[in-house]
Design a protein around this motif. Structure first.
Motif, PDB file in Angstrom:
ATOM      1  N   ALA A  98      44.212  44.755  38.071  1.00  0.00           N
ATOM      2  CA  ALA A  98      42.816  44.396  38.272  1.00  0.00           C
ATOM      3  C   ALA A  98      42.817  43.057  38.992  1.00  0.00           C
ATOM      4  CB  ALA A  98      42.074  44.288  36.948  1.00  0.00           C
ATOM      5  N   ARG A 131      40.882  49.626  47.629  1.00  0.00           N
ATOM      6  CA  ARG A 131      39.581  50.265  47.361  1.00  0.00           C
ATOM      7  C   ARG A 131      39.774  51.662  46.759  1.00  0.00           C
ATOM      8  NH1 ARG A 131      37.477  49.169  51.763  1.00  0.00           N
ATOM      9  NH2 ARG A 131      36.394  47.328  51.012  1.00  0.00           N
ATOM     10  N   GLU A 135      40.271  47.923  40.332  1.00  0.00           N
ATOM     11  CA  GLU A 135      39.021  47.182  40.285  1.00  0.00           C
ATOM     12  C   GLU A 135      39.211  45.821  40.944  1.00  0.00           C
ATOM     13  OE1 GLU A 135      36.289  44.994  36.960  1.00  0.00           O
ATOM     14  OE2 GLU A 135      37.250  46.879  36.399  1.00  0.00           O
ATOM     15  N   THR A 137      36.882  42.448  41.727  1.00  0.00           N
ATOM     16  CA  THR A 137      35.623  41.755  41.469  1.00  0.00           C
ATOM     17  C   THR A 137      35.532  40.540  42.378  1.00  0.00           C
ATOM     18  OG1 THR A 137      35.725  42.446  39.158  1.00  0.00           O
ATOM     19  CG2 THR A 137      34.253  40.605  39.674  1.00  0.00           C
TER      20      THR A 137
END
Length: 143
Positions: A98, A131, A135, A137
């Motif tokens: 992540a 993508r 994830e 952010t």
């Protein structure tokens, strides 16, 4: 997705015990002993997540600056910090990543900085590679 027309290829080789081995580029500019990350201990050697974070932050900052220039935005400075986390995924014993990208800008208002970060996320090669897989952010701060 279209295959890119490659104009540069980086080559690195890992040897030894994977995460506790050695990695080097073919030109000798990057060479590290690796160690498995220690979540609660002091790192003594680098790990693949740190190398990924370094690459993603540099690439995204370049994409952000290119996007700002193309938009003729009054960007005076930008800094991107990539935080790459690793942990277990699912019940099959696999691991996943992540990423949080902290984009700090100077010379832009918050709305413009956010818009440019979203645009950069569409063109950055690391963003395109991740993508739909992990994830990512975006945290944007304008000053």
């Amino acid at each position: 997705m279209d295959k890119p027309k490659v104009f540069y290829t980086a080559t690195a080789t890992a040897t030894g015990d994977g995460r506790n081995g050695h990695v080097a580029t073919d030109d000798g500019l990057v060479e590290f002993e690796l160690a498995t990350p220690k979540p609660f201990g002091k790192q003594t050697k680098t790990n693949p997540e740190q190398l990924f974070a370094a690459g993603f932050s540099a690439c995204f900052n370049s994409a952000f600056q290119m996007t700002a220039k193309k938009a003729k935005a009054p960007l005076t400075d930008s800094q991107v910090t990539a935080k790459v986390g690793i942990g277990p995924v699912g019940l099959k014993g696999g691991f996943g990543l992540a990423v949080t990208l902290q984009i700090r800008t100077e010379g832009l208002d918050e709305a413009t900085a956010r818009q440019l970060a979203e645009a950069a996320h569409e063109v950055c090669p690391y963003s395109n590679a991740t993508r739909g897989n992990i994830e990512v952010t975006l945290e944007v701060t304008a000053a």
